[in-house]
Design an enzyme around this catalytic site. Structure first.
Site, PDB file in Angstrom:
ATOM      1  N   GLY A  43     -21.243  -7.987  16.478  1.00 21.09           N
ATOM      2  CA  GLY A  43     -22.062  -8.646  17.135  1.00 21.09           C
ATOM      3  C   GLY A  43     -23.008  -8.541  18.425  1.00 21.09           C
ATOM      4  O   GLY A  43     -22.347  -8.094  19.510  1.00 21.09           O
TER       5      GLY A  43
ATOM      6  N   TYR B 212     -28.389 -25.125   9.587  1.00 22.06           N
ATOM      7  CA  TYR B 212     -27.599 -23.483  10.316  1.00 22.06           C
ATOM      8  C   TYR B 212     -26.668 -24.463  11.386  1.00 22.06           C
ATOM      9  O   TYR B 212     -25.231 -24.403  11.819  1.00 22.06           O
ATOM     10  CB  TYR B 212     -28.476 -22.418  11.331  1.00 22.06           C
ATOM     11  CG  TYR B 212     -27.591 -22.011  12.418  1.00 22.06           C
ATOM     12  CD1 TYR B 212     -27.053 -20.979  12.011  1.00 22.06           C
ATOM     13  CD2 TYR B 212     -27.905 -22.363  13.739  1.00 22.06           C
ATOM     14  CE1 TYR B 212     -26.470 -20.406  13.462  1.00 22.06           C
ATOM     15  CE2 TYR B 212     -26.980 -21.798  14.397  1.00 22.06           C
ATOM     16  CZ  TYR B 212     -25.757 -20.582  14.841  1.00 22.06           C
ATOM     17  OH  TYR B 212     -26.132 -20.402  15.614  1.00 22.06           O
TER      18      TYR B 212
HETATM   19  N1  NAP Z   1     -27.509 -15.545  19.426  1.00 22.62           N
HETATM   20  C1  NAP Z   1     -27.505 -17.260  19.753  1.00 22.62           C
HETATM   21  O1  NAP Z   1     -29.037 -17.066  20.575  1.00 22.62           O
HETATM   22  C2  NAP Z   1     -26.325 -17.917  19.628  1.00 22.62           C
HETATM   23  C3  NAP Z   1     -26.766 -19.125  20.372  1.00 22.62           C
HETATM   24  C4  NAP Z   1     -25.353 -19.980  20.388  1.00 22.62           C
HETATM   25  C5  NAP Z   1     -24.075 -19.863  20.089  1.00 22.62           C
HETATM   26  N2  NAP Z   1     -24.128 -18.785  18.874  1.00 22.62           N
HETATM   27  C6  NAP Z   1     -22.902 -18.630  18.297  1.00 22.62           C
HETATM   28  O2  NAP Z   1     -22.270 -17.055  19.209  1.00 22.62           O
HETATM   29  C7  NAP Z   1     -21.370 -16.715  18.291  1.00 22.62           C
HETATM   30  C8  NAP Z   1     -22.071 -15.223  18.296  1.00 22.62           C
HETATM   31  O3  NAP Z   1     -23.601 -15.253  17.806  1.00 22.62           O
HETATM   32  P1  NAP Z   1     -24.072 -13.196  17.779  1.00 22.62           P
HETATM   33  O4  NAP Z   1     -25.329 -14.391  18.453  1.00 22.62           O
HETATM   34  O5  NAP Z   1     -23.330 -12.402  18.565  1.00 22.62           O
HETATM   35  O6  NAP Z   1     -23.823 -13.337  16.280  1.00 22.62           O
HETATM   36  P2  NAP Z   1     -24.728 -11.676  15.880  1.00 22.62           P
HETATM   37  O7  NAP Z   1     -25.266 -10.668  16.695  1.00 22.62           O
HETATM   38  O8  NAP Z   1     -25.039 -12.211  14.508  1.00 22.62           O
HETATM   39  O9  NAP Z   1     -23.361 -10.993  14.923  1.00 22.62           O
HETATM   40  C9  NAP Z   1     -22.632 -11.684  13.922  1.00 22.62           C
HETATM   41  C10 NAP Z   1     -21.303 -10.804  13.899  1.00 22.62           C
HETATM   42  O10 NAP Z   1     -21.040 -11.452  12.032  1.00 22.62           O
HETATM   43  C11 NAP Z   1     -20.423 -10.150  11.599  1.00 22.62           C
HETATM   44  N3  NAP Z   1     -20.542 -10.863  10.198  1.00 22.62           N
HETATM   45  C12 NAP Z   1     -21.387 -11.712   9.172  1.00 22.62           C
HETATM   46  N4  NAP Z   1     -20.833 -12.398   8.456  1.00 22.62           N
HETATM   47  C13 NAP Z   1     -19.566 -12.340   8.510  1.00 22.62           C
HETATM   48  C14 NAP Z   1     -18.225 -12.057   7.422  1.00 22.62           C
HETATM   49  N5  NAP Z   1     -18.854 -12.843   5.903  1.00 22.62           N
HETATM   50  N6  NAP Z   1     -17.000 -11.860   7.865  1.00 22.62           N
HETATM   51  C15 NAP Z   1     -16.571 -10.530   8.941  1.00 22.62           C
HETATM   52  N7  NAP Z   1     -18.388 -10.277   9.672  1.00 22.62           N
HETATM   53  C16 NAP Z   1     -18.975 -11.002   9.671  1.00 22.62           C
HETATM   54  C17 NAP Z   1     -22.002 -10.129  11.155  1.00 22.62           C
HETATM   55  O11 NAP Z   1     -22.658  -9.028  10.462  1.00 22.62           O
HETATM   56  P3  NAP Z   1     -24.078  -8.154  10.254  1.00 22.62           P
HETATM   57  O12 NAP Z   1     -24.591  -8.402  11.483  1.00 22.62           O
HETATM   58  O13 NAP Z   1     -23.501  -7.056   8.855  1.00 22.62           O
HETATM   59  O14 NAP Z   1     -24.352  -9.337   9.293  1.00 22.62           O
HETATM   60  C18 NAP Z   1     -22.533  -9.800  13.027  1.00 22.62           C
HETATM   61  O15 NAP Z   1     -21.363  -8.442  13.598  1.00 22.62           O
HETATM   62  C19 NAP Z   1     -22.158 -16.770  16.980  1.00 22.62           C
HETATM   63  O16 NAP Z   1     -21.090 -18.109  16.047  1.00 22.62           O
HETATM   64  C20 NAP Z   1     -23.342 -17.546  16.840  1.00 22.62           C
HETATM   65  O17 NAP Z   1     -23.177 -18.709  15.845  1.00 22.62           O
HETATM   66  C21 NAP Z   1     -25.300 -18.172  19.117  1.00 22.62           C
END
Ligand code: NAP
Length: 276
Positions: free
Chosen positions: A9, A121
């Site tokens: 991710g 969410y």
């Molecule tokens: N992005 C933001 O703006 C933001 C803001 C606040 C907090 N956060 C938090 O920060 C963290 C990282 O966010 P990010 O944006 O880096 O997330 P991301 O890019 O969506 O990456 C999440 C990863 O988890 C994988 N995944 C999904 N379902 C899974 C499962 N059942 N088992 C194993 N892996 C799985 C996804 O694979 P697929 O892509 O194949 O589904 C993806 O590789 C998360 O906890 C998010 O809630 C993010």
């Protein structure tokens, strides 16, 4: 060894680069956090000292129509990781979000403020925070408005649209701190290395609206785009968002000595790195 779950991710990839030899990354191909068997098998075999959970269902609007998936990945899956960490004596580091707050406080949120999510969410991420506590050794890191080289995000969307259009409309009544994934990765590693436990906020310093952020992106990128204001109500997205969800990061600074740079400086660093 530090195991990064969700290593493909946006945050996961920057964390893996920062951890270097200390890190071992896995993603949905190797582990499914919604399956207790899969989680126990992988954690049991690898026996990591630390598990950093970056895996999540992060489509905020998509969660509204996929409640079961949201709760399974963002809520229950964290519980399975926590129980496996408890059994193996590992530290669980779990990522959470400003969307557990309703945005009504009017001043930056501190770690002890009462959560009150407005969206599925947010609810699912709050369930994840509660389930993370099944691990006796746990660290919850809340962040917001994340962008980086390896995922869909606001900066990349603006740069793409800015190359096609000379005028855009962007909401100006949601306030937060855009956060560069590399700075967040640094904060997570600093918290682990300082032996911190419990809940921490980690976001770039200072704050702005999405509209101000869009203007800054175009200014820094040298694009001549007019950015007009609109309200969140006018945008009418499926999931409700907090209007003011700035996260106070004083606890991070006090306990690790790390002061994250301002969002504007971080944006400059990101654009410079991106252009190389
Ligand atoms: N992005 C933001 O703006 C933001 C803001 C606040 C907090 N956060 C938090 O920060 C963290 C990282 O966010 P990010 O944006 O880096 O997330 P991301 O890019 O969506 O990456 C999440 C990863 O988890 C994988 N995944 C999904 N379902 C899974 C499962 N059942 N088992 C194993 N892996 C799985 C996804 O694979 P697929 O892509 O194949 O589904 C993806 O590789 C998360 O906890 C998010 O809630 C993010």
């Amino acid at each position: 060894m530090i195991l990064v779950v969700g290593a493909k991710g946006m945050l996961g990839q920057d964390l893996m680069a920062l951890l270097g030899d200390r890190g071992h990354g896995i993603d949905i191909g190797e582990i499914d956090i919604t399956s207790p068997e899969s989680v126990l098998k992988v954690i049991g075999e690898l026996k990591p000292e630390v598990v950093i959970n970056c895996a999540a269902y992060t489509d905020v609007d998509g969660c509204e129509n996929n409640i079961e998936t949201a709760m399974a990945v963002n809520g229950e899956g964290v519980g399975y990781l926590a129980m496996a960490c408890r059994d193996m004596g590992s530290l669980l580091v779990h990522l959470s979000t400003d969307y557990i707050f309703d945005g009504g406080k009017g001043t930056p949120y501190v770690e002890d403020d009462a959560p009150c999510p407005l969206s599925i969410y947010g609810e699912s991420k709050l369930a994840g925070e509660m389930n993370a506590a099944f691990a006796p050794e746990h660290l919850i890191v809340r962040t917001q408005w994340l962008y980086g080289l390896h995922g869909k995000n606001f900066v990349e969307t603006m740069l793409r649209l800015g190359a096609e259009k000379d005028e855009l409309t962007v909401v100006d009544d949601q306030i937060g701190s855009p956060t560069w994934a590399i700075d967040l990765a640094r904060a997570i590693v600093a918290l682990i290395d300082a032996g911190c436990r419990g809940t921490y906020h980690a976001a770039n310093a200072e704050y702005c609206s999405w509209n101000e952020f869009a203007k800054a992106i175009f200014e820094e990128a040298g694009l001549n785009v007019t950015v007009r204001p609109m309200t969140t109500t006018e945008l009418n997205r499926p999931a409700r968002r907090p209007l003011y969800s700035t996260l106070a990061c004083d606890k991070l600074a006090t306990d690790t000595g790390l002061h994250l740079q301002s969002w504007r400086d971080a944006l400059r660093c990101y654009l410079e790195l991106r252009s190389k």
